[in-house]
Design an enzyme around this catalytic site. Structure first.
Site, short mmCIF file in Angstrom:
data_model
loop_
_atom_site.label_atom_id
_atom_site.label_comp_id
_atom_site.label_asym_id
_atom_site.label_seq_id
_atom_site.Cartn_x
_atom_site.Cartn_y
_atom_site.Cartn_z
N TYR A 139 25.80 43.85 39.95
CA TYR A 139 26.65 44.51 38.95
C TYR A 139 25.91 44.77 37.63
O TYR A 139 26.37 45.55 36.81
CB TYR A 139 27.88 43.65 38.65
CG TYR A 139 29.05 43.86 39.59
CD1 TYR A 139 28.87 43.87 40.96
CD2 TYR A 139 30.34 44.01 39.08
CE1 TYR A 139 29.96 44.04 41.82
CE2 TYR A 139 31.43 44.18 39.93
CZ TYR A 139 31.24 44.19 41.30
OH TYR A 139 32.31 44.34 42.12
N ASP A 226 26.81 36.56 54.94
CA ASP A 226 27.48 37.07 56.14
C ASP A 226 28.11 35.91 56.93
O ASP A 226 29.27 35.97 57.33
CB ASP A 226 26.51 37.89 57.02
CG ASP A 226 25.17 37.21 57.28
OD1 ASP A 226 24.88 36.16 56.66
OD2 ASP A 226 24.40 37.73 58.12
N ASP A 254 37.89 38.03 47.77
CA ASP A 254 39.03 38.68 48.43
C ASP A 254 39.32 38.01 49.77
O ASP A 254 40.47 37.82 50.14
CB ASP A 254 38.78 40.18 48.63
CG ASP A 254 39.02 40.98 47.34
OD1 ASP A 254 38.89 40.41 46.24
OD2 ASP A 254 39.34 42.19 47.43
C1 IPM Z 1 37.35 41.78 40.47
C2 IPM Z 1 37.53 43.27 40.56
C3 IPM Z 1 36.51 43.91 39.63
C4 IPM Z 1 35.12 43.62 40.19
C5 IPM Z 1 36.69 45.40 39.41
C6 IPM Z 1 38.07 45.75 38.96
C7 IPM Z 1 35.66 45.90 38.45
O1 IPM Z 1 37.41 43.71 41.87
O2 IPM Z 1 37.48 41.24 39.36
O3 IPM Z 1 37.11 41.15 41.50
O4 IPM Z 1 34.62 44.36 41.04
O5 IPM Z 1 34.53 42.65 39.72
MN MN Z 2 37.19 42.12 43.31
#
Ligand code: IPM
Ligand code: MN
Length: 368
Positions: A139, A226, A254
């Site tokens: 990122y 993975d 997630d």
């Molecule tokens: C998270 C979200 C963010 C990320 C987005 C909204 C930029 O998915 O906080 O997990 O990718 O970090």
């Molecule tokens: Mn996210």
């Protein structure tokens, strides 16, 4: 005289305003309205459409000056920069970089009353924290990758010794404070990487190993990203603290969330040495925005994390107690099962769930 905390409140887009209002209601019910000076600020995709920026400088400065920042959610599909990336999310991403919010703390907890899609997992069996490095990794290239004549595109994965050391240290400190993994009670830090493939990840692992020397009381464990997706499904009870690079942290959080009831149950605390930014880990869910049906519990739990962080920082025991009250009330509501949101199989809307949480706190306080 009890303290007053200035909270920068950024509702954002989609379901953001609904879940943010819920968290505000919960923190006020827990600590009293007079504990906070709430300052509402614009940011996000809708603001970008109006003004050309998703993060106005005044909002940034107010967030920087505030005691803590509470966010709903950001993003509207199709609201993008010319390079195709989303504009609305600039707010959160810039806060991470510019306020140096290097530790993204994402608890994955299976609460009583919530059924995991993983059979045999009962409340208490899943209780770990994903510690996502939040300022570097892949990122770090946000806004500065290249697209060469629409033929070649690059983004660079960045790791620094300083960045890896501080997140690794945080991971071990966190493991020390916790009760160990549900499966065997061992305090454990799992380093999630792809050290087998890329130098940057091998470096991440090496620096984590160096830091681990200072924590002989905490077990050091490794998982390739993975394989971690398999382990988090097969043996989630083995995990205590998982530390990982920014992008991997995004992805695995997630998966973790869905094992404990979904994105609606997933709080996130993004903290640096001086500042804290609190939101749910989910997005703006435009498909259900404005209908009053969003699950507010992720953001409410993020509100609890905010009070805990503020309380510890300012040696304010009342605020730490207020954080615990929110947490306890969420557990009660989930256990009762009478005000469950649709994503947990119920039919209670955002306001009803929030009211139930506040009522549970009132009852707690009356009983005390
Ligand atoms: C998270 C979200 C963010 C990320 C987005 C909204 C930029 O998915 O906080 O997990 O990718 O970090
Ligand atoms: Mn996210």
């Amino acid at each position: 005289m009890s303290k007053t905390y200035e909270i920068a409140v950024v509702p954002g887009d989609g379901i953001g305003p609904e879940v943010c209002a819920a968290a505000v209601e919960a923190i006020c019910a827990a600590a009293g309205k007079s504990a906070f000076n709430l300052v509402e600020l614009p940011a996000g995709a809708a603001h970008f459409q109006k003004s050309g920026t998703a993060l106005p400088e005044e909002t940034f400065q107010a967030c920087k000056a505030a005691g803590a920042i509470l966010h709903g959610a950001a993003g509207i599909p199709g609201v993008v920069y010319p390079d195709g990336t989303e504009a609305g999310i600039e707010f959160g991403l810039q806060l991470r970089f510019r306020l140096d919010l290097y530790a993204n703390v994402r608890p994955i907890r299976l609460h009583p009353g919530v059924t995991s899609p993983l059979k045999d997992m009962k409340p208490g069996d899943i209780d770990y924290v994903i510690l996502r490095e939040n300022t570097e990794g892949l990122y770090a290239s946000r806004g500065s990758g290249t697209n060469l004549r629409d033929e070649v595109a690059t983004d660079t994965l960045v790791m620094t010794r300083k960045g890896v050391e501080r997140i690794a240290r945080k991971a071990f400190e966190l493991a020390r404070q916790r009760n160990g993994a549900p499966k065997d009670g061992k305090k454990r830090v799992t380093v999630c990487d792809k050290a087998n493939v890329l130098r940057s990840y091998a470096f991440f692992r090496k620096v984590c190993q160096e830091v681990a020397q200072d924590y002989p009381d905490v077990e050091l464990d490794y998982g390739y990203a993975d394989a971690m997706m398999v382990h988090m499904v097969r043996r989630p009870d083995f995990y205590d603290v998982i530390v990982t690079e920014n992008m991997f942290g995004d992805i695995i959080s997630d998966l973790g969330a869905v094992t404990v009831g979904g994105m609606g149950m997933s709080p996130s605390a993004e903290i640096g040495d001086e500042r804290g930014f609190f939101q749910a880990a989910h997005g703006s869910a435009p498909d259900i925005a404005g209908q009053g049906v969003a699950n507010p519990l992720g953001t409410i739990l993020a509100g609890a994390m905010m009070l805990e962080w503020l309380g510890e920082r300012h040696q304010d025991r009342a605020l730490v107690a207020a954080a615990k009250r929110i947490d306890g009330a969420v557990q009660t509501v989930l256990k009762d099962g009478e005000a469950l949101p649709p994503d947990l199989g119920g039919s209670a809307g955002t306001e009803k769930v929030t009211a139930a949480v506040c009522r549970a706190m009132d009852r707690q306080m009356a009983a005390a």
